[in-house]
Motif scaffolding. Structure first.
Motif, PDB file in Angstrom:
ATOM      1  N   VAL A  48       9.261   5.877   3.105  1.00  9.42           N
ATOM      2  CA  VAL A  48       9.243   5.487   4.509  1.00  9.42           C
ATOM      3  C   VAL A  48       7.936   4.815   4.936  1.00  9.42           C
ATOM      4  N   PHE A  49       6.879   4.918   4.123  1.00  7.67           N
ATOM      5  CA  PHE A  49       5.593   4.312   4.476  1.00  7.67           C
ATOM      6  C   PHE A  49       5.364   2.961   3.802  1.00  7.67           C
ATOM      7  N   HIS A  50       6.448   2.303   3.425  1.00  2.00           N
ATOM      8  CA  HIS A  50       6.362   0.986   2.788  1.00  2.00           C
ATOM      9  C   HIS A  50       5.502   0.013   3.603  1.00  2.00           C
ATOM     10  N   SER A  51       5.745  -0.065   4.889  1.00  2.00           N
ATOM     11  CA  SER A  51       5.014  -1.028   5.726  1.00  2.00           C
ATOM     12  C   SER A  51       3.523  -0.735   5.755  1.00  2.00           C
ATOM     13  N   GLN A  52       3.161   0.532   5.810  1.00  2.00           N
ATOM     14  CA  GLN A  52       1.744   0.902   5.872  1.00  2.00           C
ATOM     15  C   GLN A  52       1.032   0.575   4.556  1.00  2.00           C
ATOM     16  N   PHE A  53       1.690   0.815   3.437  1.00  2.00           N
ATOM     17  CA  PHE A  53       1.056   0.578   2.142  1.00  2.00           C
ATOM     18  C   PHE A  53       0.931  -0.912   1.826  1.00  2.00           C
ATOM     19  N   GLY A  54       1.675  -1.755   2.540  1.00  2.00           N
ATOM     20  CA  GLY A  54       1.563  -3.187   2.338  1.00  2.00           C
ATOM     21  C   GLY A  54       0.751  -3.890   3.403  1.00  2.00           C
ATOM     22  N   ASP A  55       0.151  -3.137   4.296  1.00  2.00           N
ATOM     23  CA  ASP A  55      -0.607  -3.711   5.418  1.00  2.00           C
ATOM     24  C   ASP A  55      -2.073  -3.876   5.028  1.00  2.00           C
ATOM     25  N   PRO A  56      -2.601  -5.108   4.993  1.00  2.00           N
ATOM     26  CA  PRO A  56      -4.018  -5.314   4.643  1.00  2.00           C
ATOM     27  C   PRO A  56      -4.978  -4.550   5.550  1.00  2.00           C
ATOM     28  N   LEU A  57      -4.585  -4.337   6.799  1.00  2.00           N
ATOM     29  CA  LEU A  57      -5.451  -3.609   7.724  1.00  2.00           C
ATOM     30  C   LEU A  57      -5.703  -2.192   7.237  1.00  2.00           C
ATOM     31  N   LEU A  58      -4.676  -1.571   6.654  1.00  2.00           N
ATOM     32  CA  LEU A  58      -4.808  -0.202   6.175  1.00  2.00           C
ATOM     33  C   LEU A  58      -5.235  -0.119   4.717  1.00  2.00           C
ATOM     34  N   ARG A  59      -5.063  -1.189   3.983  1.00  2.00           N
ATOM     35  CA  ARG A  59      -5.419  -1.158   2.571  1.00  2.00           C
ATOM     36  C   ARG A  59      -6.924  -1.235   2.346  1.00  2.00           C
ATOM     37  N   LYS A  60      -7.706  -1.260   3.402  1.00  2.00           N
ATOM     38  CA  LYS A  60      -9.159  -1.105   3.258  1.00  2.00           C
ATOM     39  C   LYS A  60      -9.505   0.346   2.921  1.00  2.00           C
ATOM     40  N   PHE A  61      -8.517   1.243   3.081  1.00  2.00           N
ATOM     41  CA  PHE A  61      -8.684   2.665   2.769  1.00  2.00           C
ATOM     42  C   PHE A  61      -7.977   2.991   1.446  1.00  2.00           C
ATOM     43  N   ASN A  62      -8.236   4.181   0.923  1.00  2.00           N
ATOM     44  CA  ASN A  62      -7.390   4.757  -0.119  1.00  2.00           C
ATOM     45  C   ASN A  62      -6.130   5.292   0.564  1.00  2.00           C
ATOM     46  N   LEU A  63      -4.971   4.862   0.100  1.00  2.00           N
ATOM     47  CA  LEU A  63      -3.708   5.377   0.622  1.00  2.00           C
ATOM     48  C   LEU A  63      -3.031   6.172  -0.484  1.00  2.00           C
ATOM     49  N   VAL A  64      -2.759   7.439  -0.216  1.00  2.00           N
ATOM     50  CA  VAL A  64      -2.172   8.334  -1.216  1.00  2.00           C
ATOM     51  C   VAL A  64      -0.912   8.964  -0.635  1.00  2.00           C
ATOM     52  N   VAL A  65       0.162   8.950  -1.394  1.00  2.00           N
ATOM     53  CA  VAL A  65       1.397   9.583  -0.965  1.00  2.00           C
ATOM     54  C   VAL A  65       2.007  10.313  -2.153  1.00  2.00           C
ATOM     55  N   PHE A  66       2.672  11.426  -1.882  1.00  2.00           N
ATOM     56  CA  PHE A  66       3.355  12.174  -2.939  1.00  2.00           C
ATOM     57  C   PHE A  66       4.764  12.517  -2.472  1.00  2.00           C
ATOM     58  N   ASP A  67       5.681  12.585  -3.430  1.00  2.00           N
ATOM     59  CA  ASP A  67       7.052  13.001  -3.123  1.00  2.00           C
ATOM     60  C   ASP A  67       7.086  14.524  -3.052  1.00  2.00           C
ATOM     61  N   MET A  68       7.521  15.040  -1.924  1.00  2.00           N
ATOM     62  CA  MET A  68       7.610  16.482  -1.770  1.00  2.00           C
ATOM     63  C   MET A  68       8.711  17.038  -2.663  1.00  2.00           C
ATOM     64  N   ARG A  69       8.735  18.335  -2.824  1.00  2.00           N
ATOM     65  CA  ARG A  69       9.731  18.953  -3.719  1.00  2.00           C
ATOM     66  C   ARG A  69      11.150  18.683  -3.237  1.00  2.00           C
ATOM     67  N   SER A  70      12.020  18.478  -4.207  1.00  2.00           N
ATOM     68  CA  SER A  70      13.415  18.146  -3.955  1.00  2.00           C
ATOM     69  C   SER A  70      13.560  16.769  -3.306  1.00  2.00           C
ATOM     70  N   HIS A  71      12.556  15.914  -3.513  1.00  2.00           N
ATOM     71  CA  HIS A  71      12.558  14.562  -2.959  1.00  2.00           C
ATOM     72  C   HIS A  71      12.043  13.567  -4.004  1.00  2.00           C
ATOM     73  N   GLY A  72      12.492  12.332  -3.876  1.00  2.00           N
ATOM     74  CA  GLY A  72      11.941  11.243  -4.665  1.00  2.00           C
ATOM     75  C   GLY A  72      12.003  11.481  -6.155  1.00  2.00           C
ATOM     76  N   GLU A  73      10.891  11.162  -6.829  1.00  2.00           N
ATOM     77  CA  GLU A  73      10.818  11.305  -8.280  1.00  2.00           C
ATOM     78  C   GLU A  73      10.165  12.621  -8.712  1.00  2.00           C
ATOM     79  N   THR A  74       9.767  13.437  -7.759  1.00  2.00           N
ATOM     80  CA  THR A  74       9.160  14.728  -8.093  1.00  2.00           C
ATOM     81  C   THR A  74      10.192  15.641  -8.749  1.00  2.00           C
ATOM     82  N   GLU A  75       9.757  16.365  -9.759  1.00  2.00           N
ATOM     83  CA  GLU A  75      10.624  17.284 -10.493  1.00  2.00           C
ATOM     84  C   GLU A  75       9.978  18.672 -10.514  1.00  2.00           C
ATOM     85  N   GLY A  76      10.731  19.647 -10.972  1.00  2.00           N
ATOM     86  CA  GLY A  76      10.164  20.987 -11.081  1.00  2.00           C
ATOM     87  C   GLY A  76      11.202  22.072 -10.964  1.00  2.00           C
ATOM     88  N   ASP A  77      10.721  23.299 -10.818  1.00  2.00           N
ATOM     89  CA  ASP A  77      11.618  24.446 -10.664  1.00  2.00           C
ATOM     90  C   ASP A  77      12.451  24.325  -9.395  1.00  2.00           C
TER      91      ASP A  77
END
Length: 348
Positions: A48-77
């Motif tokens: 959902v943060f596609h627009s923010q991660f592609g925005d040069p205004l915000l890319r002056k920072f480190n942008l970090v995102v993780f898939d929460m459990r039971s979401h995205g590509e994250t795996e586990g118990d």
């Protein structure tokens, strides 16, 4: 595709994550000399943060995102019964520790907001600021519970047995939820995000994952409680709330109530109201939200990173979204009505 393994009291997790820096769409590590923005995504939509991660205004920072459990590509118990906000906060802290992230500016939408809030309460030194987009930190309103229940019932009915599924019922539940989040305005961006999330949801929440689906959705949402004043008073950083007036899921009063509770607890809080924006404000109105986020971080961090050029900068999800039907950018997901304006208070 970067992953990192952690173990918490609720299980073993293989977190999928992305780091974007001024120099790299997908970096191996953060730049230690500039601020870190840690993103907590919404329910069922880890991109959902596609627009923010592609925005040069915000890319002056480190942008970090993780898939929460039971979401995205994250795996586990599998998620244990009783898994909720506190357990998700413990998981997120374990992720931060594993990546050796310094104190961060938290950017959280929807499902991720109570998790970010819990960390700010329990470990205030880990959070430099809180930027909440369509927060869901209060108890779930009855009418929203009803909507989630309808989606849940529809999805469950699509899997009558281990080798049987009803794609039409799945689509009915999934697309209905997407319309809820985008206020029935399914642009090409919204459709592409839905297509990706729908495929991932089938992976996590098929017949064998229906228990995880219940825990990650209904249980997580219904068991969430509003934080008492004594807890909110532990927050040591400024908070910005962002809300769209066309949010059909949560009324403006829901956000104003949370604003008042934070204010009463002595928290430095402000509220940005974006007219005409749906629940997923930062998707449909990124051009209004991103500058506010940028300024909020700059006001609350002594480091002043250099601006970056937009030459060659891309969101790490651009290819995935293009393959899901998003065009080259000619379809705008932003309402460009010249009469739109932004309401912010307090004004100072």
């Amino acid at each position: 595709m970067p992953f990192i393994h952690v173990k918490t009291s609720s299980g073993n997790i293989k977190f999928h994550y992305i780091i974007s820096t001024p120099d790299s769409d997908v970096a191996d590590k953060i730049d230690p000399d500039i601020p870190v923005l840690l993103f907590f995504h919404s329910l069922a939509f880890p991109h959902v943060f596609h627009s923010q991660f592609g925005d040069p205004l915000l890319r002056k920072f480190n942008l970090v995102v993780f898939d929460m459990r039971s979401h995205g590509e994250t795996e586990g118990d599998d998620l244990p019964d009783g898994y909720g906000v506190e357990e998700a906060a413990e998981d997120a802290l374990a992720f931060m520790d594993a990546l050796r992230l310094p104190p961060c500016h938290f950017v959280a939408m929807d499902y991720g907001s109570p998790v970010a809030l819990q960390i700010a309460i329990s470990y205030p030194d880990r959070v430099l600021s809180l930027f909440f987009i369509s927060q869901t930190c209060l108890e779930e309103p009855p009418e929203v519970r009803e909507g989630h229940q309808q989606v849940y019932d529809c999805w469950i009915a699509a899997f009558p047995g281990p080798d049987k599924f009803d794609n039409e019922r799945m689509m009915e539940g999934g697309y209905g939820f997407a319309q809820f989040m985008f206020s029935n305005n399914m642009t090409k961006m919204a459709d592409a995000l839905f297509k990706i999330s729908f495929e991932l949801s089938q992976k996590h929440w098929g017949y064998q994952g229906l228990k995880n689906y219940r825990i990650a959705t209904l249980d997580f949402l219904y068991n969430r409680k509003s934080q008492p004043r004594s807890a909110l008073s532990r927050i040591r950083c400024p908070v910005k709330l962002v809300y769209g007036t066309d949010d059909v899921a949560y009324p403006q009063e829901y956000n104003e109530k949370f604003y008042r509770e934070l204010e009463d607890a002595g928290v430095d809080v402000s509220l940005l109201v974006v007219p005409g924006a749906p629940h997923f404000v930062s998707v449909a109105h990124a051009n209004q939200v991103d500058p506010v986020l940028h300024d909020f971080v700059m006001q609350n961090d002594p480091r002043k990173p250099r601006p970056v050029s937009n030459s060659g900068l891309k969101s790490p999800w651009e290819g995935t979204l293009l393959s899901a039907g998003l065009d080259d950018g000619t379809d705008s997901s932003v309402d460009s009505d010249d009469d739109d304006f932004v309401v912010s208070y307090p004004s100072s």
